[in-house]
Motif scaffolding. Structure first.
Motif, PDB file in Angstrom:
ATOM      1  N   THR A  10       0.826  -1.204   0.000  1.00 26.81           N
ATOM      2  CA  THR A  10       0.000   0.000   0.000  1.00 26.81           C
ATOM      3  C   THR A  10       0.861   1.254   0.000  1.00 26.81           C
ATOM      4  N   SER A  11       1.896   1.313   0.849  1.00 27.59           N
ATOM      5  CA  SER A  11       2.715   2.525   0.889  1.00 27.59           C
ATOM      6  C   SER A  11       3.470   2.708  -0.430  1.00 27.59           C
TER       7      SER A  11
ATOM      8  N   VAL B 113      -0.399  10.171   4.524  1.00 25.93           N
ATOM      9  CA  VAL B 113       0.319   9.097   3.843  1.00 25.93           C
ATOM     10  C   VAL B 113      -0.091   7.743   4.395  1.00 25.93           C
ATOM     11  N   SER B 114      -0.289   7.648   5.719  1.00 29.82           N
ATOM     12  CA  SER B 114      -0.649   6.364   6.320  1.00 29.82           C
ATOM     13  C   SER B 114      -1.988   5.849   5.811  1.00 29.82           C
TER      14      SER B 114
ATOM     15  N   ASP C 242      -1.359  18.957   7.271  1.00 29.84           N
ATOM     16  CA  ASP C 242      -1.885  17.827   8.033  1.00 29.84           C
ATOM     17  C   ASP C 242      -3.401  18.007   8.093  1.00 29.84           C
ATOM     18  N   PRO C 243      -4.186  17.056   7.556  1.00 29.24           N
ATOM     19  CA  PRO C 243      -5.636  17.255   7.530  1.00 29.24           C
ATOM     20  C   PRO C 243      -6.251  17.408   8.919  1.00 29.24           C
ATOM     21  N   ARG C 244      -5.582  16.876   9.953  1.00 28.75           N
ATOM     22  CA  ARG C 244      -6.128  16.966  11.309  1.00 28.75           C
ATOM     23  C   ARG C 244      -5.987  18.367  11.901  1.00 28.75           C
TER      24      ARG C 244
ATOM     25  N   LEU D  96     -12.324  10.137   7.622  1.00 24.79           N
ATOM     26  CA  LEU D  96     -11.180   9.245   7.773  1.00 24.79           C
ATOM     27  C   LEU D  96      -9.902  10.043   8.018  1.00 24.79           C
ATOM     28  N   LEU D  97      -9.809  11.226   7.407  1.00 20.98           N
ATOM     29  CA  LEU D  97      -8.660  12.106   7.604  1.00 20.98           C
ATOM     30  C   LEU D  97      -8.734  12.903   8.905  1.00 20.98           C
ATOM     31  N   GLY D  98      -9.880  12.848   9.580  1.00 18.41           N
ATOM     32  CA  GLY D  98     -10.032  13.577  10.836  1.00 18.41           C
ATOM     33  C   GLY D  98     -10.451  15.024  10.669  1.00 18.41           C
TER      34      GLY D  98
END
Length: 198
Positions: A12-13, A83-84, A108-110, A137-139
């Motif tokens: 996946t990465s 990325v994770s 950073d989406p969070r 999902l990205l917060g």
């Protein structure tokens, strides 16, 4: 082009890096916008048109009039990336503290207070389905959608767990002309443009 992340548990990465490299190489080569979702690469072939860009500009300006000075309703680069999770998205308007915009690379989406999307005429499911799945999902705590096709929209909030991953629990629909609250700030939706022949 769609490449499912589930197709390669260990890779996946590596798969994400390959998609990221492809998106970066295509950004200045092909028209439209590329994003990476849990389901693969999304390419909106059309360049955003006048009503789309004007809606984003109106929303940005209206929000910045009511937001504190340390916060910004940002349009433009960079993207938001996790990325994770293997997700790279580019909201039309990002509500974010100025301090969280410092540094290089994607946001950073969070750190986003909210994401705002103006529905594209050519790929409405990207905003109404894909981003509705990816943003919790990205917060990203609040997701507001403005749809110039129908002069309606919605604000989604209150992320909660579900068997299919995090989802927004609260949905508040609106029609153009009503006031709408995005995070802590209320703006008018009066006189927002619509797409022609809608």
């Amino acid at each position: 082009m769609t490449i499912a992340a589930d197709d390669a548990q260990h890779g996946t990465s590596h798969l994400y890096r390959a998609m990221r490299d492809f998106v970066q190489s295509m950004d200045d080569t092909l028209p439209g916008k590329f994003e990476i979702t849990k389901e693969g690469i999304v390419h909106d072939l059309t360049t955003p048109n006048g009503p789309h860009e004007l809606t984003a500009a109106h929303v940005r300006r209206r929000l910045e009039k009511v937001m504190p000075t340390e916060c910004v309703a940002h349009t433009g680069a960079p993207d938001v990336e996790d990325v994770s999770e293997g997700i790279l998205r580019h909201p039309d308007v990002m509500l974010i503290a100025e301090a969280d915009m410092e540094g290089d690379g994607s946001f950073d989406p969070r750190t986003l207070i909210a994401a705002v999307e103006v529905v594209s005429r050519s790929t409405p499911d990207n905003d109404w389905v894909g981003k509705m799945r990816d943003y919790p999902l990205l917060g990203i705590p609040v997701y507001a959608i403005f749809d110039p096709r129908t002069a309606t929209g919605t604000v989604l909030s209150d992320i909660h767990p579900t068997p299919h991953g995090p989802r927004y629990a609260t949905r508040k629909d609106f029609v153009y002309g009503e006031d709408v609250t995005i995070a802590e700030w209320t703006i008018s939706t009066a006189d927002l443009p619509r797409y022609p022949n809608q």
